[in-house]
Design a protein around this motif. Structure first.
Motif, mmCIF file in Angstrom:
data_model
loop_
_atom_site.group_PDB
_atom_site.id
_atom_site.type_symbol
_atom_site.label_atom_id
_atom_site.label_comp_id
_atom_site.label_asym_id
_atom_site.label_seq_id
_atom_site.Cartn_x
_atom_site.Cartn_y
_atom_site.Cartn_z
ATOM 1 N N ASN A 97 0.739 -1.122 -0.128
ATOM 2 C CA ASN A 97 0.026 0.056 0.166
ATOM 3 C C ASN A 97 0.706 1.117 0.206
ATOM 4 N N LEU A 98 1.914 1.262 0.969
ATOM 5 C CA LEU A 98 2.723 2.571 0.871
ATOM 6 C C LEU A 98 3.496 2.781 -0.453
ATOM 7 N N LEU A 99 3.774 1.546 -1.139
ATOM 8 C CA LEU A 99 4.643 1.614 -2.471
ATOM 9 C C LEU A 99 3.697 2.230 -3.447
ATOM 10 N N SER A 100 2.445 2.029 -3.389
ATOM 11 C CA SER A 100 1.407 2.674 -4.408
ATOM 12 C C SER A 100 1.203 3.941 -4.148
ATOM 13 N N GLN A 101 1.716 4.677 -3.076
ATOM 14 C CA GLN A 101 1.499 5.812 -2.874
ATOM 15 C C GLN A 101 2.567 6.750 -3.109
ATOM 16 N N GLY A 102 3.559 6.372 -4.323
ATOM 17 C CA GLY A 102 4.568 7.302 -4.769
ATOM 18 C C GLY A 102 5.628 7.644 -3.878
ATOM 19 N N ILE A 103 5.905 6.580 -2.896
ATOM 20 C CA ILE A 103 7.187 6.920 -2.009
ATOM 21 C C ILE A 103 8.438 6.798 -2.769
ATOM 22 N N GLU A 104 9.467 7.489 -2.401
ATOM 23 C CA GLU A 104 10.947 7.141 -3.077
ATOM 24 C C GLU A 104 11.699 6.059 -2.292
ATOM 25 N N VAL A 105 11.472 6.197 -0.814
ATOM 26 C CA VAL A 105 12.357 5.307 0.263
ATOM 27 C C VAL A 105 11.408 4.817 0.953
ATOM 28 N N LEU A 106 11.584 3.517 1.568
ATOM 29 C CA LEU A 106 10.669 2.978 2.304
ATOM 30 C C LEU A 106 11.593 2.300 3.694
ATOM 31 N N ILE A 107 10.943 2.797 4.828
ATOM 32 C CA ILE A 107 12.003 2.277 6.086
ATOM 33 C C ILE A 107 11.207 1.031 6.578
ATOM 34 N N VAL A 108 11.839 0.012 6.663
ATOM 35 C CA VAL A 108 11.176 -0.892 7.363
ATOM 36 C C VAL A 108 11.602 -1.599 8.640
ATOM 37 N N GLY A 109 11.171 -1.813 9.601
ATOM 38 C CA GLY A 109 11.350 -2.398 10.941
ATOM 39 C C GLY A 109 10.665 -3.709 10.663
ATOM 40 N N ALA A 110 11.529 -4.895 10.305
ATOM 41 C CA ALA A 110 10.578 -5.997 10.107
ATOM 42 C C ALA A 110 10.097 -6.979 11.182
ATOM 43 N N ALA A 117 11.939 -9.897 2.866
ATOM 44 C CA ALA A 117 12.665 -10.276 1.658
ATOM 45 C C ALA A 117 11.695 -9.750 0.426
ATOM 46 N N THR A 118 10.614 -10.109 0.670
ATOM 47 C CA THR A 118 9.581 -10.151 -0.435
ATOM 48 C C THR A 118 9.266 -8.474 -0.715
ATOM 49 N N ILE A 119 9.470 -7.956 0.499
ATOM 50 C CA ILE A 119 9.100 -6.437 0.746
ATOM 51 C C ILE A 119 10.138 -5.601 -0.162
ATOM 52 N N VAL A 120 11.265 -6.260 0.209
ATOM 53 C CA VAL A 120 12.402 -5.576 -0.400
ATOM 54 C C VAL A 120 12.452 -5.578 -2.191
ATOM 55 N N GLU A 121 12.164 -6.973 -2.420
ATOM 56 C CA GLU A 121 12.042 -6.943 -3.969
ATOM 57 C C GLU A 121 10.860 -6.168 -4.445
ATOM 58 N N LYS A 122 9.808 -6.212 -3.948
ATOM 59 C CA LYS A 122 8.870 -5.376 -4.519
ATOM 60 C C LYS A 122 9.060 -3.901 -4.593
ATOM 61 N N ALA A 123 9.734 -3.406 -3.431
ATOM 62 C CA ALA A 123 10.197 -1.945 -3.250
ATOM 63 C C ALA A 123 10.980 -1.612 -4.573
ATOM 64 N N HIS A 124 12.037 -2.413 -4.899
ATOM 65 C CA HIS A 124 13.146 -2.424 -5.738
ATOM 66 C C HIS A 124 12.482 -2.444 -7.220
ATOM 67 N N GLU A 125 11.570 -3.552 -7.280
ATOM 68 C CA GLU A 125 10.861 -3.495 -8.483
ATOM 69 C C GLU A 125 10.332 -2.091 -9.011
ATOM 70 N N MET A 126 9.935 -1.215 -7.906
ATOM 71 C CA MET A 126 9.139 -0.055 -8.315
ATOM 72 C C MET A 126 10.416 1.256 -8.259
ATOM 73 N N GLY A 127 11.551 0.824 -7.941
ATOM 74 C CA GLY A 127 12.795 1.945 -8.054
ATOM 75 C C GLY A 127 12.751 2.487 -6.585
#
Ligand code: BGC
Length: 354
Positions: A97-110, A117-127
């Protein structure tokens, strides 16, 4: 003749001056109208950053969230925040949901270091760049890991333990198995305890992980250990203040609180109150102000493609992850006032309740 020429020239000069004044006004107002259109076209847009936290149960996560929000605000960053309540699937959905809102950086406390790991992959797919905050995300390639030296945290707990427990039966608890920190804390503590186990000074009567870091779970484990050993226990390694609190409740039920050395971590208020009461031996202070400032700074640099100036790495099973590791501080009754009160983290009245 001559007068007419002079009059013509002076009129022409006046006319020129008026024209140039108008032009001046025009010129002055032209850039300002350009400025207005610039604000929409070539914007001073706010940097959007996502923050996904695993929990708000322990005080340290509450503080970190507040300080990240404050630091982001100071830096003119729009911070979008989600908390997943110790649920990996929920955390992934929130991150998508956060990735769909046009963020440039995602800070994750896993919540779950492997699942994230899936979150990292999805984020990187979207740059989108990923900061692995506090807990290391495993088997993936996060852009940076920002935490404390967590083996050092365990060392500090272990040092205190061996200097307060000479010999006897000991209980070793560790944090949630899905949290990579739990492994590092235990590794660091065992570096100090293992020699005394090997020499026979210590007998480990219980060695257990506490699911989800739950204080209630820790209390049950401690009750079981006390029952199974007829209260004959000389030391408890508790991985954080929350679990220490659970253990201390079980000890108190047997009138043993304050009689058996026990560790902690986080320097949360309840833990500090127990230290000054004499029922918890130590805690570890991890300064939220420091890690949160470093994290927002890193977010800005990642968004700008700048070098983070970090030279540490920690391996996450897939790669050596670029790391910024802050320094933890051991706290016991001897330095609470100096580090936490004089240091402006707590006020005296809160820690010393009575
Ligand atoms: C953090 C601790 C915290 C624990 C439970 C760990 O990852 O390092 O500070 O007490 O999680 O939330």
């Amino acid at each position: 003749g001559m007068k007419k020429v002079v009059k013509f020239i002076s009129q022409a000069v006046i006319l020129l001056m008026v024209v140039s004044l108008l032009a001046g006004c025009g010129a002055a107002s032209t850039p300002s109208s350009d400025d207005t259109s610039d604000q929409t076209a070539a914007p001073e847009e706010k940097l959007k950053v996502g923050l996904s936290f695993p929990t708000q149960r322990e005080e340290i996560w509450v503080k970190d969230k507040v300080l990240l929000e404050q630091e982001a605000e100071k830096q003119g960053i729009e911070l979008l925040v989600q908390v997943s309540d110790n649920d990996a699937a929920k955390q992934q959905a929130q991150c998508e949901n956060l990735l769909s809102q046009g963020i440039e950086v995602l800070i994750v406390g896993a919540h779950d270091g492997k699942a994230a790991a899936t979150i990292v992959e999805k984020a990187h797919e979207m740059g989108v760049k990923v900061i692995s905050f506090e807990r290391l995300i495993l088997d993936s390639d996060p852009d940076v890991y920002i935490s404390f030296d967590n083996v050092k945290v365990g060392n500090v707990q272990g040092d205190w333990f061996v200097s307060h427990v000479d010999k006897g039966n000991i209980v070793i608890l560790s944090g949630d198995p899905l949290d990579n920190n739990a492994k590092l804390f235990k590794q660091g503590a065992m570096e100090k305890l293992q020699p005394k186990i090997d020499s026979g000074d210590y007998t480990v009567v219980m060695e257990q992980a506490v699911k989800d870091w739950q204080p209630g779970e820790a209390m049950k484990l401690m009750e079981n250990a006390l029952t199974a050993n007829k209260n004959n226990i000389q030391g408890v390694l508790a991985p954080n203040d929350g679990t220490a609190g659970g253990c201390i409740q079980a000890l108190a039920a047997q009138g043993l609180d304050g009689k058996i050395p026990i560790t902690g971590q986080d320097a949360e208020l309840a833990g500090l109150q127990r230290i000054v009461e004499g029922v918890q031996g130590m805690t570890v202070f991890k300064d939220s102000r420091v890690i949160c400032k470093a994290t927002i700074e890193a977010a800005i640099k990642l968004a700008n493609g700048e070098d983070l100036g970090a030279n540490n790495t920690v391996n996450n099973g897939k790669m050596d992850v670029l790391s910024i590791l802050c320094t933890p501080t051991a706290i016991d009754e001897s330095n609470i006032d100096e580090i936490l009160i004089d240091g402006g983290v707590f006020v005296k009245e809160d820690i010393y309740k009575q």
